[in-house]
Design an enzyme around this catalytic site. Structure first.
Site, PDB file in Angstrom:
ATOM      1  CD  GLU A   1      -3.298  -5.698   3.765  1.00 32.58           C
ATOM      2  OE1 GLU A   1      -3.318  -6.513   2.814  1.00 32.58           O
ATOM      3  OE2 GLU A   1      -2.762  -4.577   3.662  1.00 32.58           O
TER       4      GLU A   1
ATOM      5  CD  GLU B   1      -2.907  -1.214   2.262  1.00 34.44           C
ATOM      6  OE1 GLU B   1      -4.012  -0.685   2.123  1.00 34.44           O
ATOM      7  OE2 GLU B   1      -2.538  -1.757   3.306  1.00 34.44           O
TER       8      GLU B   1
HETATM    9  C1  LIG Z   1      -9.447   0.814  13.953  1.00 32.66           C
HETATM   10  C2  LIG Z   1      -8.412   0.991  12.965  1.00 32.66           C
HETATM   11  C3  LIG Z   1      -7.075   0.634  13.532  1.00 32.66           C
HETATM   12  C4  LIG Z   1      -6.011   1.072  12.634  1.00 32.66           C
HETATM   13  C5  LIG Z   1      -5.019   0.007  12.412  1.00 32.66           C
HETATM   14  C6  LIG Z   1      -4.337   0.300  11.192  1.00 32.66           C
HETATM   15  C7  LIG Z   1      -3.632  -0.903  10.717  1.00 32.66           C
HETATM   16  C8  LIG Z   1      -3.479  -0.836   9.261  1.00 32.66           C
HETATM   17  C9  LIG Z   1      -4.430  -1.754   8.664  1.00 32.66           C
HETATM   18  C10 LIG Z   1      -4.406  -2.159   7.460  1.00 32.66           C
HETATM   19  C11 LIG Z   1      -3.311  -1.853   6.559  1.00 32.66           C
HETATM   20  C12 LIG Z   1      -2.194  -2.775   6.604  1.00 32.66           C
HETATM   21  C13 LIG Z   1      -2.221  -3.963   7.217  1.00 32.66           C
HETATM   22  C14 LIG Z   1      -1.062  -4.839   7.141  1.00 32.66           C
HETATM   23  O1  LIG Z   1      -0.069  -4.575   6.534  1.00 32.66           O
HETATM   24  S1  LIG Z   1      -1.172  -6.277   7.998  1.00 32.66           S
HETATM   25  C15 LIG Z   1       0.360  -7.076   7.655  1.00 32.66           C
HETATM   26  C16 LIG Z   1       0.409  -7.600   6.267  1.00 32.66           C
HETATM   27  N1  LIG Z   1       1.616  -8.338   6.070  1.00 32.66           N
HETATM   28  C17 LIG Z   1       1.685  -9.647   6.159  1.00 32.66           C
HETATM   29  O2  LIG Z   1       0.714 -10.315   6.365  1.00 32.66           O
HETATM   30  C18 LIG Z   1       3.041 -10.271   5.996  1.00 32.66           C
HETATM   31  C19 LIG Z   1       3.327 -11.143   7.161  1.00 32.66           C
HETATM   32  N2  LIG Z   1       4.636 -11.744   7.071  1.00 32.66           N
HETATM   33  C20 LIG Z   1       4.914 -12.764   6.247  1.00 32.66           C
HETATM   34  O3  LIG Z   1       4.116 -13.235   5.479  1.00 32.66           O
HETATM   35  C21 LIG Z   1       6.292 -13.337   6.338  1.00 32.66           C
HETATM   36  O4  LIG Z   1       6.793 -13.033   7.601  1.00 32.66           O
HETATM   37  C22 LIG Z   1       7.247 -12.804   5.266  1.00 32.66           C
HETATM   38  C23 LIG Z   1       6.851 -13.361   3.897  1.00 32.66           C
HETATM   39  C24 LIG Z   1       7.295 -11.302   5.248  1.00 32.66           C
HETATM   40  C25 LIG Z   1       8.686 -13.318   5.608  1.00 32.66           C
HETATM   41  O5  LIG Z   1       8.660 -14.724   5.730  1.00 32.66           O
HETATM   42  P1  LIG Z   1       9.895 -15.511   6.365  1.00 32.66           P
HETATM   43  O6  LIG Z   1      11.143 -15.048   5.743  1.00 32.66           O
HETATM   44  O7  LIG Z   1       9.549 -16.960   6.293  1.00 32.66           O
HETATM   45  O8  LIG Z   1       9.989 -15.056   7.870  1.00 32.66           O
HETATM   46  P2  LIG Z   1       8.957 -15.258   9.046  1.00 32.66           P
HETATM   47  O9  LIG Z   1       7.599 -15.393   8.561  1.00 32.66           O
HETATM   48  O10 LIG Z   1       9.470 -16.321   9.952  1.00 32.66           O
HETATM   49  O11 LIG Z   1       9.064 -13.856   9.778  1.00 32.66           O
HETATM   50  C26 LIG Z   1      10.262 -13.437  10.419  1.00 32.66           C
HETATM   51  C27 LIG Z   1       9.888 -12.674  11.653  1.00 32.66           C
HETATM   52  O12 LIG Z   1       9.236 -11.475  11.272  1.00 32.66           O
HETATM   53  C28 LIG Z   1       7.982 -11.377  11.927  1.00 32.66           C
HETATM   54  N3  LIG Z   1       7.057 -10.680  11.038  1.00 32.66           N
HETATM   55  C29 LIG Z   1       6.827 -10.919   9.755  1.00 32.66           C
HETATM   56  N4  LIG Z   1       5.962 -10.044   9.259  1.00 32.66           N
HETATM   57  C30 LIG Z   1       5.631  -9.230  10.261  1.00 32.66           C
HETATM   58  C31 LIG Z   1       4.771  -8.105  10.372  1.00 32.66           C
HETATM   59  N5  LIG Z   1       4.066  -7.636   9.325  1.00 32.66           N
HETATM   60  N6  LIG Z   1       4.674  -7.508  11.562  1.00 32.66           N
HETATM   61  C32 LIG Z   1       5.371  -7.947  12.637  1.00 32.66           C
HETATM   62  N7  LIG Z   1       6.216  -9.003  12.587  1.00 32.66           N
HETATM   63  C33 LIG Z   1       6.340  -9.628  11.417  1.00 32.66           C
HETATM   64  C34 LIG Z   1       7.579 -12.822  12.174  1.00 32.66           C
HETATM   65  O13 LIG Z   1       6.654 -12.903  13.200  1.00 32.66           O
HETATM   66  C35 LIG Z   1       8.903 -13.429  12.537  1.00 32.66           C
HETATM   67  O14 LIG Z   1       9.170 -13.058  13.859  1.00 32.66           O
HETATM   68  P3  LIG Z   1       9.844 -14.070  14.881  1.00 32.66           P
HETATM   69  O15 LIG Z   1       8.979 -15.263  14.917  1.00 32.66           O
HETATM   70  O16 LIG Z   1       9.892 -13.338  16.164  1.00 32.66           O
HETATM   71  O17 LIG Z   1      11.177 -14.391  14.314  1.00 32.66           O
END
Ligand SMILES: CCCCCCCC/C=C\C/C=C/C(=O)SCCNC(=O)CCNC(=O)[C@H](O)C(C)(C)COP(=O)(O)OP(=O)(O)OC[C@H]1O[C@@H](n2cnc3c(N)ncnc32)[C@H](O)[C@@H]1OP(=O)(O)O
Length: 716
Positions: free
Chosen positions: A123, A103
């Site tokens: 999402e 986005e």
């Molecule tokens: C009332 C209104 C309130 C307002 C709120 C506003 C919010 C905004 C709302 C909507 C807009 C946007 C929303 C979003 O963006 S939601 C997030 C969308 N993104 C995802 O779903 C991606 C999620 N991540 C993945 O799919 C994978 O992690 C990857 C493909 C990016 C990487 O894969 P890989 O290399 O296999 O690594 P891991 O999956 O093991 O991840 C490593 C590590 O990183 C952490 N992590 C990954 N993504 C996120 C993230 N988006 N936020 C926080 N942490 C993230 C993951 O948990 C791992 O952590 P660890 O276990 O501690 O190592």
């Protein structure tokens, strides 16, 4: 945070920095706001490139922040501010641009990506919608049909596909930041109006595409709210001016954000990752145990499971010796497996790995492999025979794994020369498709063996969960009380349809009776016969081995009704192998006769009771499993149920669901049902559940710590 640097040639470079995926935390958002302002004000800057540190553009909003109050600059005005900049801004996308990350890129005027990058709006999988303008900008850029697909499925797409769809302006195999810098230098000074997606018209929904999509999405989503809200947001994009569309997006996002489903799905996201960080009661864990590299493996037994396992291994590039001692089965498998491999590789968009499988009828041929997975018939004496043979033919140090779905791993280990190298690898059918793998450790399994099996599961794309060695392990152990309650409900007056409908309404893809028909009713029948619960010489009473027992499923099997494969089971089908379940008058007459024979008076049973009896009995067993340390934490159980047993992801998993219902309520209902059915031990509330309620029902994330403390103080 985000760093700012000015490159030669008047380009400002903004780098997002929040390892590991540069999620848009409050600090990163603040950094973007500040650096964009700086670039805007700097008269020497004519264009801007936004990139991410360490080869990853951005993994989206920081999901961990969703659990607390929202601090820092909000995403929507931040992206509007970027779009409004009067100098060209390009996103240089490497690694991932997902969710809020994409986005953000859609708010930039140009998007340049590395050929290996993945893009998407996932999402919906977290119970949300692209609420930072994505639901309004994307259809303006690529049209309603393509936007609908990406937003409602959340699928990740390759840079090549994104280029084709028009999301990207350029794809490169070279350094993406260099390419983006060159790109913005080239376009500096050109008008930007047509690059501001929010100002473009959205194509109208001329063919009622979205109405039709809504019907399909409602059918498919099985009660999940987010896919429906995604379509509603696109309807707003198609019918309202941008500003009003954004208001609708905000309204829908707020509803979703505050729903239990979003919390459940975000919990499911993290539990999938928590289970990868496994630990055993011995103290061995993912970060102190080394996995062995595996390049050559063998699979023994080429029935349905064995064939799937061969394909799953071959897809990772491991060379596989596939052994089947029955010539007919071997001949069939050597035809079927390459075809399965080709189909599955095609489905995953991969080239078929060449010549990695060799077929053999001779167990001696496994002598050179590093790991063997036994997948013969579920019979302990047969498995013991295979393990005795393997330990004599394999070279020392070979890992010996069993694909048993519930037999004692320790008994198998005991007949080998190196019991430490024996673990269970419990795959789910079809093994090359299903995501779950239970890695079963016995008291003698070495950390190295567990680490290797867990690592191998990961390579195969599985969600691998380490579980203790007990009858049925975790998944099937919990299934037993669930199935048992379903049978008791039939005795008491329910029909298979009523039970299935209640469970399907909850979100399971199939109710318990349709699922049993699909799996084959003879599987459980054979296990019950082996356990001495049924069979010749066993009296057909409703009490066996001192507890309530329902002979109903045995009698259905005795009538030759084994499920879909015989065209008759709890339902009737068009013929053997038929898929469409229809109510069968035979079953209703049979149930009536059964109740009459046992003096049971049928009563009307509400769907709420069906759910409570089936689900709470299953959940109660989950607490017993945690208490017995057969699963390290509730996340492990929940991942098993979501990935292996069709538990609806938007309910998080059975243990998360228990927390959402309220542990006090679960305890009270179990007490009530146990009071009514004192001869059903599975309804007796577990000690752990009682202890959790006694300390005020802490949230599911705190249970692991609580259990460990209780164990130290011998309260469990
Ligand atoms: C009332 C209104 C309130 C307002 C709120 C506003 C919010 C905004 C709302 C909507 C807009 C946007 C929303 C979003 O963006 S939601 C997030 C969308 N993104 C995802 O779903 C991606 C999620 N991540 C993945 O799919 C994978 O992690 C990857 C493909 C990016 C990487 O894969 P890989 O290399 O296999 O690594 P891991 O999956 O093991 O991840 C490593 C590590 O990183 C952490 N992590 C990954 N993504 C996120 C993230 N988006 N936020 C926080 N942490 C993230 C993951 O948990 C791992 O952590 P660890 O276990 O501690 O190592």
């Amino acid at each position: 945070m985000a760093t700012y640097s000015r490159l030669p040639g008047s380009v400002a470079l903004i780098t997002l920095q929040n390892p590991p995926v540069n999620a848009l935390s409050a600090a990163v958002r603040q950094g973007i706001v500040d650096t964009v302002q700086r670039a805007l004000k700097d008269p020497k800057v004519t264009s801007v490139v936004i990139c991410g540190q360490n080869g990853k553009f951005c993994g989206g909003a920081d999901i961990r922040e969703f659990a607390g109050p929202m601090l820092g600059p909000p995403l929507v005005p931040m992206i509007h501010a970027i779009e409004a900049v009067d100098k060209p801004v390009a996103a240089a996308i490497e690694g991932v641009a997902l969710g809020g990350g994409l986005e953000l890129a859609l708010g930039c005027h140009y998007r340049i990506a590395h050929s290996k990058a993945l893009l998407g709006l996932p999402e919906v999988t977290l119970g949300l919608l692209p609420g930072a303008g994505g639901s309004q900008r994307l259809p303006r850029l690529i049209g309603l049909t393509a936007a609908l697909d990406l937003i409602t499925t959340g699928r990740h797409i390759s840079a090549a596909e994104a280029l084709k769809l028009g999301i990207l302006d350029q794809v490169t195999d070279n350094n993406v930041v260099d390419q983006a810098v060159e790109f913005v230098r080239r376009v500096a000074g050109q008008p930007l109006d047509s690059r501001r997606l929010s100002t473009l018209p959205c194509p109208p929904d001329v063919d009622s595409l979205l109405d039709k999509a809504m019907v399909k999405v409602r059918q498919r989503s099985r009660g999940a709210l987010a896919p429906v809200a995604c379509v509603q947001a696109l309807m707003a994009a198609a019918s309202l001016p941008y500003t009003q569309g954004m208001e609708k997006e905000r309204e829908l996002l707020t509803t979703l954000f505050n729903s239990g489903q979003a919390r459940a799905l975000q919990y499911a996201f993290f539990s999938q990752r928590v289970v990868g960080k496994w630990s055993l009661p011995s103290g061995a864990s993912w970060d102190n145990s080394a996995a062995r590299p595996i390049s050559k493996a063998a699979v023994i037994g080429l029935g349905t499971m064995g064939r799937g396992i061969v394909v799953a291994l071959a897809l990772t590039g491991i060379s596989v010796v596939a052994v089947e001692t029955q010539e007919k089965q071997l001949a069939e498998a050597s035809q079927a497996v390459p075809a399965m491999l080709q189909r599955e590789a095609g489905r995953r968009g991969l080239a078929t790995p060449p010549g990695v499988i060799s077929f053999s009828s001779n167990l001696q041929d496994v002598s050179e492999v590093e790991l063997v997975i036994e997948a013969v018939f579920e019979d302990m004496s047969l498995k013991l025979q295979v393990f005795r043979h393997l330990t004599s033919v394999c070279r020392p140090g070979t890992l010996l794994c069993s694909n048993t779905s519930g037999l004692d791993i320790d008994q198998l280990a005991a007949v080998t020369q190196s019991p430490g190298l024996v673990v269970g690898m419990h795959f789910f059918a079809p093994a090359h498709v299903m995501k779950l793998l239970e890695v079963v450790y016995g008291p003698r399994s070495s950390p190295e063996a567990v680490a290797t099996a867990m690592q191998l599961g990961k390579r195969m794309g599985k969600v691998s969960v380490a579980v203790g060695n007990c009858p049925g392990f975790v998944g099937n152990r919990m299934l037993k009380p669930y199935l048992e309650q379903a049978n008791f409900l039939l005795e008491e007056g329910a029909t298979p349809q009523q039970v299935d409908e209640a469970l399907e309404e909850f979100g399971f893809p199939m109710g318990v009776f349709r699922m049993s028909d699909l799996s084959g009713l003879d599987v459980g029948w054979r296990i019950r016969k082996e356990a001495g619960l049924t069979g010749p010489g066993v009296e057909s009473t409703r009490t066996r081995q001192g507890r309530r027992y329902s002979p109903l499923p045995d009698q259905v099997c005795e009538a030759g009704r084994l499920g879909q494969k015989t065209g008759r089971g709890w339902y009737q089908y068009d013929g053997p192998g038929g898929r469409v379940a229809r109510s069968d008058p035979w079953v209703h007459i049979f149930l009536e006769a059964y109740r009459a024979e046992h003096d049971l008076v049928a009563r009307s049973i509400a769907p709420e009771e069906i759910l409570e009896r089936c689900l709470y009995a299953l959940i109660n067993e989950g607490f017993n499993i945690l208490q017995d340390a057969m699963a390290a934490g509730p996340e492990d159980i929940d991942a098993i149920y979501v990935f292996g047993y069709g538990w609806p992801r938007h309910h998080g998993g059975p243990m998360f669901h228990a927390g959402q219902v309220g542990l006090g309520r679960i305890l009270e209902r179990l007490q009530h049902h146990h009071h009514n059915h004192p001869d059903v031990p599975h309804l007796k509330p577990s000690t752990l559940l009682r202890r959790l309620v006694a300390v005020g029902s802490p949230p599911v994330q705190k249970w692991r710590e609580f259990i460990n403390k209780e164990r130290v103080h011998s309260q469990l």
